[in-house]
Design a protein around this motif. Structure first.
Motif, PDB file in Angstrom:
ATOM      1  N   SER A  18      23.531  -1.295  45.844  1.00  0.00           N
ATOM      2  CA  SER A  18      22.093  -1.481  45.648  1.00  0.00           C
ATOM      3  C   SER A  18      21.489  -0.308  44.893  1.00  0.00           C
ATOM      4  O   SER A  18      21.998   0.822  44.966  1.00  0.00           O
ATOM      5  N   ARG A  50      18.799 -11.909  44.826  1.00  0.00           N
ATOM      6  CA  ARG A  50      19.410 -10.563  44.875  1.00  0.00           C
ATOM      7  C   ARG A  50      18.396  -9.457  44.605  1.00  0.00           C
ATOM      8  O   ARG A  50      18.513  -8.367  45.154  1.00  0.00           O
ATOM      9  N   MET A  97      17.285  -3.921  43.866  1.00  0.00           N
ATOM     10  CA  MET A  97      18.416  -4.698  43.378  1.00  0.00           C
ATOM     11  C   MET A  97      19.568  -4.582  44.372  1.00  0.00           C
ATOM     12  O   MET A  97      20.060  -3.479  44.616  1.00  0.00           O
ATOM     13  N   ASN A  98      19.944  -5.704  44.940  1.00  0.00           N
ATOM     14  CA  ASN A  98      21.046  -5.757  45.900  1.00  0.00           C
ATOM     15  C   ASN A  98      22.185  -6.600  45.342  1.00  0.00           C
ATOM     16  O   ASN A  98      22.004  -7.350  44.386  1.00  0.00           O
ATOM     17  N   SER A  99      23.334  -6.466  45.959  1.00  0.00           N
ATOM     18  CA  SER A  99      24.516  -7.248  45.549  1.00  0.00           C
ATOM     19  C   SER A  99      24.739  -7.160  44.043  1.00  0.00           C
ATOM     20  O   SER A  99      24.949  -8.166  43.366  1.00  0.00           O
ATOM     21  N   LEU A 100      24.707  -5.958  43.535  1.00  0.00           N
ATOM     22  CA  LEU A 100      24.825  -5.761  42.092  1.00  0.00           C
ATOM     23  C   LEU A 100      26.199  -6.165  41.581  1.00  0.00           C
ATOM     24  O   LEU A 100      27.216  -6.006  42.273  1.00  0.00           O
ATOM     25  N   LYS A 101      26.187  -6.697  40.363  1.00  0.00           N
ATOM     26  CA  LYS A 101      27.402  -7.183  39.723  1.00  0.00           C
ATOM     27  C   LYS A 101      27.611  -6.417  38.416  1.00  0.00           C
ATOM     28  O   LYS A 101      26.653  -5.904  37.830  1.00  0.00           O
ATOM     29  N   ASP A 121      25.219  -6.969  35.638  1.00  0.00           N
ATOM     30  CA  ASP A 121      23.875  -6.400  35.722  1.00  0.00           C
ATOM     31  C   ASP A 121      23.772  -5.095  34.945  1.00  0.00           C
ATOM     32  O   ASP A 121      22.672  -4.535  34.808  1.00  0.00           O
TER      33      ASP A 121
END
Length: 115
Positions: free
Chosen positions: A15, A66, A82-86, A89
């Motif tokens: 995050s 997210r 921003m959570n569960s970043l990929k 992103d």
């Protein structure tokens, strides 16, 4: 006039919280819209999320579920949690404020999602 902060390097699933604050002559403008865009290498700048003065948020499909955008009118500041970043992103994130049809951009903050 707009100062963005909070970017950095994070592992996938992690995050980050971005902030963008107005300063100087545009302080206390009660912005109509405050939002975040991003631009990845070789790609066009795209909307991530925005929030109106009435508090109604809009999100890109890629951000829904997210990311959370919020604003503090008293501080002329907008946040992007921003959570569960990929890895996808990864981009430079720019804040954008609109006041009476005038658009202001921040300088950008780099977000890198990588293991």
């Amino acid at each position: 006039q707009l100062q963005a902060s909070g970017g950095g390097l994070v592992q996938p699933g992690g995050s980050l919280r971005l902030s963008c604050a107005a300063s100087g002559s545009i302080l206390s403008s009660n912005f109509d819209v405050m939002g975040w865009h991003r631009q990845a290498p070789g790609k066009q700048r795209e909307l991530v999320a925005a929030i109106s003065s009435g508090g109604a948020p809009v999100y890109a499909d890629s951000a829904k579920g997210r990311f959370t955008i919020s604003r503090d009118g008293a501080k002329d500041t907008v946040y992007l949690q921003m959570n569960s970043l990929k890895p996808e992103d990864t981009a430079v994130y720019y804040c954008r404020f609109i006041h009476h049809y005038t658009v202001y951009w921040g300088q950008g903050t780099q977000v890198t999602v990588s293991s």
